[in-house]
Design a protein around this motif. Structure first.
Motif, PDB file in Angstrom:
ATOM      1  N   HIS A   1      35.509  26.201  25.518  1.00 41.50           N
ATOM      2  CA  HIS A   1      37.183  25.658  25.502  1.00 41.50           C
ATOM      3  C   HIS A   1      37.593  25.357  26.923  1.00 41.50           C
ATOM      4  N   ALA A   2      36.761  26.001  28.019  1.00 37.94           N
ATOM      5  CA  ALA A   2      37.516  25.757  29.399  1.00 37.94           C
ATOM      6  C   ALA A   2      37.889  24.561  29.939  1.00 37.94           C
ATOM      7  N   PRO A   3      36.940  23.840  30.272  1.00 38.65           N
ATOM      8  CA  PRO A   3      37.114  22.744  30.888  1.00 38.65           C
ATOM      9  C   PRO A   3      38.282  21.672  30.266  1.00 38.65           C
TER      10      PRO A   3
ATOM     11  N   PHE B   1      34.326  17.007  37.655  1.00 40.36           N
ATOM     12  CA  PHE B   1      35.458  17.678  37.159  1.00 40.36           C
ATOM     13  C   PHE B   1      35.337  19.286  36.939  1.00 40.36           C
ATOM     14  N   VAL B   2      34.250  19.532  37.104  1.00 37.11           N
ATOM     15  CA  VAL B   2      34.273  21.124  36.602  1.00 37.11           C
ATOM     16  C   VAL B   2      33.671  21.759  37.957  1.00 37.11           C
ATOM     17  N   GLY B   3      33.495  20.992  39.239  1.00 42.73           N
ATOM     18  CA  GLY B   3      33.016  21.797  40.362  1.00 42.73           C
ATOM     19  C   GLY B   3      31.539  22.057  40.200  1.00 42.73           C
ATOM     20  N   ALA B   4      30.827  21.329  39.710  1.00 40.36           N
ATOM     21  CA  ALA B   4      29.296  21.555  39.603  1.00 40.36           C
ATOM     22  C   ALA B   4      28.473  20.505  40.413  1.00 40.36           C
ATOM     23  N   ASP B   5      27.489  20.979  40.918  1.00 42.01           N
ATOM     24  CA  ASP B   5      26.507  20.058  41.488  1.00 42.01           C
ATOM     25  C   ASP B   5      25.746  19.336  40.448  1.00 42.01           C
TER      26      ASP B   5
ATOM     27  N   TRP C   1      38.734  20.014  24.761  1.00 44.44           N
ATOM     28  CA  TRP C   1      39.757  19.669  25.822  1.00 44.44           C
ATOM     29  C   TRP C   1      39.625  18.290  26.876  1.00 44.44           C
ATOM     30  N   MET C   2      38.559  17.991  26.950  1.00 47.77           N
ATOM     31  CA  MET C   2      38.054  16.672  27.916  1.00 47.77           C
ATOM     32  C   MET C   2      38.378  15.807  26.833  1.00 47.77           C
ATOM     33  N   CYS C   3      38.209  16.048  25.670  1.00 49.29           N
ATOM     34  CA  CYS C   3      38.649  14.798  24.627  1.00 49.29           C
ATOM     35  C   CYS C   3      37.549  13.711  24.560  1.00 49.29           C
ATOM     36  N   SER C   4      36.306  13.913  24.845  1.00 47.92           N
ATOM     37  CA  SER C   4      35.260  12.959  24.568  1.00 47.92           C
ATOM     38  C   SER C   4      34.994  12.772  23.090  1.00 47.92           C
ATOM     39  N   ALA C   5      33.885  11.924  22.927  1.00 50.10           N
ATOM     40  CA  ALA C   5      33.495  11.730  21.278  1.00 50.10           C
ATOM     41  C   ALA C   5      32.524  13.050  21.343  1.00 50.10           C
TER      42      ALA C   5
END
Length: 389
Positions: A187-189, A63-67, A211-215
């Motif tokens: 706040h970014a992802p 989702f965030v473009g990471a490895d 903003w990803m709205c997880s628990a």
């Protein structure tokens, strides 16, 4: 069942502080907890935990473009910042500098102060104007504060009090590798398009529960490949001497187990990404576009009601926006202005009002998410007019 569990009697315009978790995600968390409690020993020690954690990590990384090798879970972005700063302390010398901006989140600025003090280093502050006219104002202010003793820049991707999307890519390009850039992307992802690997920074930490709205209690830390070997969590545990076996490399061994805790928030991240994606016909790109449009519209309502010019260009706004309010003489030294309580108690509106940068100056910050409507900001403007009259 409604998608959200928010109290319908309250107007919620503060998604930014703590996020909101969809009901379906909380149901998934309950199921995860039941799975853990059915046999905690089996879950944690016989591979179930690691397998579930790796699955959640894959979802975050994609989702965030990471490895995956550079991505680990932490409980919140503040924990991620502390882990990085604590790891960098041994390399700091007396007189070295950790640079922050005057928009930095208070908790993370405090972490910088403590880490600097342990090493005999100092924290310096770049004065970023607000209101401002261009992203270049931020770049110029930060670069003007860099000296030959600056070793670390701690910078927000999106500022907490003022809601500004900062040009972290441009700053990293100017400063790395001589100055290690630590991006507090709390706040970014999920709010703006943000690719951690393309940021150019050494370290990026962000919350999943906003903003990803997880628990709540889920966040991640990503570390660039050339910075990973010396990076450790703020809480040292079994992985330090190989006591937590991991096939994922150094970071996974250090961070995947820092003691017994409830990992269910971390494991809800794939459920949260799927739940929010399904709320818009265009998926996540549609979600981010919709909440940004609503936020900008809400800001327009407020600046018209206040009779002020936009305090920042639209390209520096995601789904959070702040507007300066007339100075108050009743703020004292508290972070939150009394107007915040008045809006809650007399009008049923949850919205932050900060004393920023210091009393008597203050700002009001709005957030927008899919549970909001454009009319919400008209209601806020009416309440604000009544309170400021």
């Amino acid at each position: 069942m409604t998608a959200w569990l928010l109290d319908p009697e309250v107007l919620h315009l503060n998604h930014g502080s703590f996020g909101a978790t969809p009901a379906a995600v909380l149901d998934a968390q309950n199921s995860i907890r039941e799975r853990i409690e059915a046999n905690p020993t089996r879950f944690f020690l016989e591979g179930e935990y690691q397998e579930a954690l790796d699955e959640a990590r894959r979802a975050v990384a994609q989702f965030v473009g990471a490895d995956e090798g550079g991505t680990v879970f932490v409980t919140n972005a503040t924990a991620g910042v502390n882990s990085v700063l604590r790891s960098l302390e041994p390399a700091l010398l007396p007189g070295d500098e950790i640079l922050v901006t005057d928009h930095e989140y208070n908790a993370c600025a405090n972490a910088a102060v403590v880490s600097a003090s342990r090493a005999g280093a100092v924290v310096t502050t770049a004065q970023v104007p607000f209101p401002l006219e261009h992203q270049r104002d931020v770049v110029d202010a930060v670069l003007a504060a860099v000296t030959d003793r600056t070793r670390i820049l701690l910078i927000d991707a999106v500022t907490s009090a003022t809601g500004l999307v900062l040009p972290v890519v441009e700053l990293a390009a100017e400063l790395e590798p001589d100055v290690q850039v630590l991006v507090d992307a709390a706040h970014a992802p999920g709010m703006i398009d943000f690719d951690v690997a393309q940021s150019g920074a050494s370290y990026v930490t962000a919350n999943c529960h906003k903003w990803m709205c997880s628990a709540k209690g889920a966040a991640f830390l990503w570390v660039r490949p050339d910075r990973r070997d010396g990076l450790y969590p703020a809480v040292i545990s079994h992985g330090y001497n190989g006591g937590w076996p991991s096939e994922g490399g150094h970071l996974h061994a250090q961070f995947d187990w820092t003691g017994t805790h409830d990992p269910s928030a971390w494991l809800t991240v794939p459920h949260a990404l799927a739940a929010v994606e399904a709320m818009h016909p265009c998926g996540w790109p549609g979600v981010k576009a919709a909440i940004r449009e609503m936020c900008l519209g809400g800001r327009d309502v407020l600046i018209e009601a206040l009779g002020i010019a936009p305090p920042a260009p639209a390209d520096m706004i995601g789904a959070i926006a702040s507007v300066p309010l007339p100075p108050a003489d009743n703020s004292g030294s508290a972070i939150f202005d009394p107007l915040m309580a008045a809006l809650r108690e007399r009008h049923g509106i949850e919205v932050p009002v900060f004393t920023w940068p210091a009393p008597p100056d203050r700002v009001l910050r709005i957030s927008a998410h899919l549970y909001n409507r454009p009319s919400d900001y008209d209601r806020l403007a009416e309440a604000l007019a009544a309170e400021l009259r």
